[in-house]
Design a protein around this motif. Structure first.
Motif, mmCIF file in Angstrom:
data_model
loop_
_atom_site.group_PDB
_atom_site.id
_atom_site.type_symbol
_atom_site.label_atom_id
_atom_site.label_comp_id
_atom_site.label_asym_id
_atom_site.label_seq_id
_atom_site.Cartn_x
_atom_site.Cartn_y
_atom_site.Cartn_z
ATOM 1 N N GLN A 1 3.984 2.444 -10.639
ATOM 2 C CA GLN A 1 4.374 3.538 -9.754
ATOM 3 C C GLN A 1 5.566 3.116 -8.900
ATOM 4 O O GLN A 1 5.974 1.960 -8.891
ATOM 5 N N SER A 2 6.111 4.082 -8.188
ATOM 6 C CA SER A 2 7.208 3.809 -7.272
ATOM 7 C C SER A 2 6.677 3.873 -5.847
ATOM 8 O O SER A 2 5.906 4.777 -5.508
ATOM 9 N N LEU A 3 7.064 2.915 -5.040
ATOM 10 C CA LEU A 3 6.658 2.866 -3.638
ATOM 11 C C LEU A 3 7.906 2.650 -2.798
ATOM 12 O O LEU A 3 8.598 1.636 -2.965
ATOM 13 N N LEU A 4 8.218 3.621 -1.953
ATOM 14 C CA LEU A 4 9.427 3.572 -1.126
ATOM 15 C C LEU A 4 10.665 3.284 -1.977
ATOM 16 O O LEU A 4 11.552 2.535 -1.581
ATOM 17 N N GLY A 5 10.676 3.877 -3.163
ATOM 18 C CA GLY A 5 11.816 3.742 -4.068
ATOM 19 C C GLY A 5 11.842 2.465 -4.882
ATOM 20 O O GLY A 5 12.801 2.215 -5.613
ATOM 21 N N GLN A 6 10.804 1.647 -4.773
ATOM 22 C CA GLN A 6 10.745 0.367 -5.483
ATOM 23 C C GLN A 6 9.629 0.415 -6.530
ATOM 24 O O GLN A 6 8.552 0.937 -6.260
ATOM 25 N N GLN A 7 9.879 -0.163 -7.681
ATOM 26 C CA GLN A 7 8.883 -0.217 -8.754
ATOM 27 C C GLN A 7 7.788 -1.222 -8.404
ATOM 28 O O GLN A 7 8.077 -2.380 -8.109
ATOM 29 N N VAL A 8 6.526 -0.760 -8.433
ATOM 30 C CA VAL A 8 5.396 -1.635 -8.120
ATOM 31 C C VAL A 8 5.006 -2.431 -9.358
ATOM 32 O O VAL A 8 4.921 -1.882 -10.456
ATOM 33 N N VAL A 9 4.766 -3.731 -9.167
ATOM 34 C CA VAL A 9 4.250 -4.583 -10.242
ATOM 35 C C VAL A 9 2.807 -4.953 -9.919
ATOM 36 O O VAL A 9 2.389 -4.922 -8.759
ATOM 37 N N SER B 1 0.831 -1.199 0.000
ATOM 38 C CA SER B 1 0.000 0.000 0.000
ATOM 39 C C SER B 1 0.866 1.250 0.000
ATOM 40 O O SER B 1 1.911 1.296 0.655
ATOM 41 N N ALA B 2 0.397 2.276 -0.706
ATOM 42 C CA ALA B 2 1.069 3.569 -0.704
ATOM 43 C C ALA B 2 0.681 4.394 0.520
ATOM 44 O O ALA B 2 1.301 5.411 0.804
ATOM 45 N N ASN B 3 -0.324 3.947 1.262
ATOM 46 C CA ASN B 3 -0.803 4.667 2.438
ATOM 47 C C ASN B 3 0.107 4.362 3.622
ATOM 48 O O ASN B 3 0.146 3.220 4.098
ATOM 49 N N PRO B 4 0.820 5.373 4.133
ATOM 50 C CA PRO B 4 1.748 5.129 5.250
ATOM 51 C C PRO B 4 1.071 4.591 6.510
ATOM 52 O O PRO B 4 1.746 4.020 7.369
ATOM 53 N N ALA B 5 -0.246 4.736 6.624
ATOM 54 C CA ALA B 5 -0.954 4.226 7.803
ATOM 55 C C ALA B 5 -1.253 2.733 7.707
ATOM 56 O O ALA B 5 -1.606 2.107 8.702
ATOM 57 N N ARG B 6 -1.098 2.157 6.526
ATOM 58 C CA ARG B 6 -1.402 0.733 6.342
ATOM 59 C C ARG B 6 -0.229 -0.119 6.827
ATOM 60 O O ARG B 6 0.943 0.206 6.605
ATOM 61 N N PRO B 7 -0.516 -1.262 7.469
ATOM 62 C CA PRO B 7 0.565 -2.131 7.955
ATOM 63 C C PRO B 7 1.540 -2.568 6.851
ATOM 64 O O PRO B 7 2.746 -2.643 7.095
ATOM 65 N N SER B 8 1.037 -2.836 5.651
ATOM 66 C CA SER B 8 1.938 -3.296 4.584
ATOM 67 C C SER B 8 2.994 -2.249 4.241
ATOM 68 O O SER B 8 4.131 -2.588 3.912
ATOM 69 N N HIS B 9 2.638 -0.985 4.339
ATOM 70 C CA HIS B 9 3.587 0.097 4.060
ATOM 71 C C HIS B 9 4.704 0.101 5.107
ATOM 72 O O HIS B 9 5.890 0.165 4.769
ATOM 73 N N LYS C 1 16.156 -3.179 6.692
ATOM 74 C CA LYS C 1 16.961 -4.307 7.153
ATOM 75 C C LYS C 1 17.769 -4.937 6.015
ATOM 76 O O LYS C 1 18.442 -5.946 6.203
ATOM 77 N N GLY C 2 17.692 -4.356 4.826
ATOM 78 C CA GLY C 2 18.531 -4.812 3.723
ATOM 79 C C GLY C 2 17.902 -5.792 2.764
ATOM 80 O O GLY C 2 18.565 -6.278 1.845
ATOM 81 N N TYR C 3 16.628 -6.104 2.962
ATOM 82 C CA TYR C 3 15.952 -6.993 2.020
ATOM 83 C C TYR C 3 15.603 -6.227 0.744
ATOM 84 O O TYR C 3 15.337 -5.035 0.774
ATOM 85 N N ASP C 4 15.595 -6.934 -0.373
ATOM 86 C CA ASP C 4 15.112 -6.406 -1.642
ATOM 87 C C ASP C 4 13.623 -6.736 -1.684
ATOM 88 O O ASP C 4 13.254 -7.912 -1.657
ATOM 89 N N VAL C 5 12.772 -5.713 -1.698
ATOM 90 C CA VAL C 5 11.331 -5.919 -1.631
ATOM 91 C C VAL C 5 10.678 -5.450 -2.923
ATOM 92 O O VAL C 5 10.891 -4.313 -3.356
ATOM 93 N N VAL C 6 9.892 -6.337 -3.533
ATOM 94 C CA VAL C 6 9.141 -6.006 -4.738
ATOM 95 C C VAL C 6 7.675 -5.848 -4.338
ATOM 96 O O VAL C 6 7.018 -6.829 -3.986
ATOM 97 N N PRO C 7 7.153 -4.602 -4.368
ATOM 98 C CA PRO C 7 5.749 -4.404 -4.024
ATOM 99 C C PRO C 7 4.833 -4.877 -5.143
ATOM 100 O O PRO C 7 5.101 -4.623 -6.323
ATOM 101 N N VAL C 8 3.757 -5.588 -4.759
ATOM 102 C CA VAL C 8 2.803 -6.130 -5.727
ATOM 103 C C VAL C 8 1.419 -5.559 -5.397
ATOM 104 O O VAL C 8 0.890 -5.799 -4.311
ATOM 105 N N ASN C 9 0.862 -4.791 -6.349
ATOM 106 C CA ASN C 9 -0.471 -4.218 -6.189
ATOM 107 C C ASN C 9 -0.956 -3.762 -7.561
ATOM 108 O O ASN C 9 -0.398 -2.825 -8.124
ATOM 109 N N PRO C 10 -1.983 -4.420 -8.125
ATOM 110 C CA PRO C 10 -2.436 -4.055 -9.472
ATOM 111 C C PRO C 10 -2.857 -2.595 -9.594
ATOM 112 O O PRO C 10 -2.678 -1.984 -10.643
ATOM 113 N N GLY C 11 -3.385 -2.018 -8.523
ATOM 114 C CA GLY C 11 -3.833 -0.630 -8.576
ATOM 115 C C GLY C 11 -2.708 0.383 -8.580
ATOM 116 O O GLY C 11 -2.925 1.550 -8.913
ATOM 117 N N LEU C 12 -1.510 -0.039 -8.217
ATOM 118 C CA LEU C 12 -0.355 0.858 -8.161
ATOM 119 C C LEU C 12 0.717 0.481 -9.181
ATOM 120 O O LEU C 12 1.792 1.091 -9.195
#
Length: 137
Positions: free
Chosen positions: A53-61, A22-30, A39-50
């Motif tokens: 876009q970029s989320l926390l510097g990562q390209q959303v798929v 989620s792009a919403n900073p109040a959501r737990p997933s964010h 912590k150094g993990y490479d995280v790929v955000p997955v959300n069809p609605g986003l």
């Protein structure tokens, strides 16, 4: 799932697909995504609605199938009834997947059994942002 196994999973994991980002900073997933990135993990955000876009510097798929390369873990921030579809897609897209992680409140025994039958470790109703400080300190 024992603490020792969760510790090993957190140690071996490098790349995580975070389904339901989620792009919403109040959501737990964010917050969890921000924590995992810190912590150094490479995280790929997955959300069809986003997607795109970029989320926390990562390209959303939009879907797991859109991820280039492999992931070690699929972290699921979706309602329990959506888990079977996520697990099925993950097992097709990532034949060497190590872990399916279902977030707090997310439990689906049938999907877990499907993943385990393919040799995938399954964690349910837990959060890596809680388990990491508890077990990796």
């Amino acid at each position: 799932m024992t603490d020792d196994m969760i510790h090993k999973i957190l140690q071996r994991t490098r790349r995580i697909a975070l389904v339901g980002a989620s792009a919403n900073p109040a959501r737990p997933s964010h917050g969890v995504m921000r924590f995992l990135l810190a912590k150094g993990y490479d995280v790929v955000p997955v959300n069809p609605g986003l997607a795109g876009q970029s989320l926390l510097g990562q390209q959303v798929v939009g879907h797991l199938a859109d991820i280039e390369g492999d992931v070690d873990m699929v972290d699921v921030f979706r309602a329990s009834e959506h888990v079977p579809g996520v697990v099925d897609e993950a097992l097709v897209r990532f034949p060497d997947l190590g872990t399916i992680w279902m977030q707090l409140g997310v439990v689906h025994e049938g999907a877990a059994d499907t993943a385990r039958a393919r040799g995938v470790d399954v964690i349910m109703d837990r959060c890596p942002a809680i388990e990491y400080p508890r077990l990796m300190a």
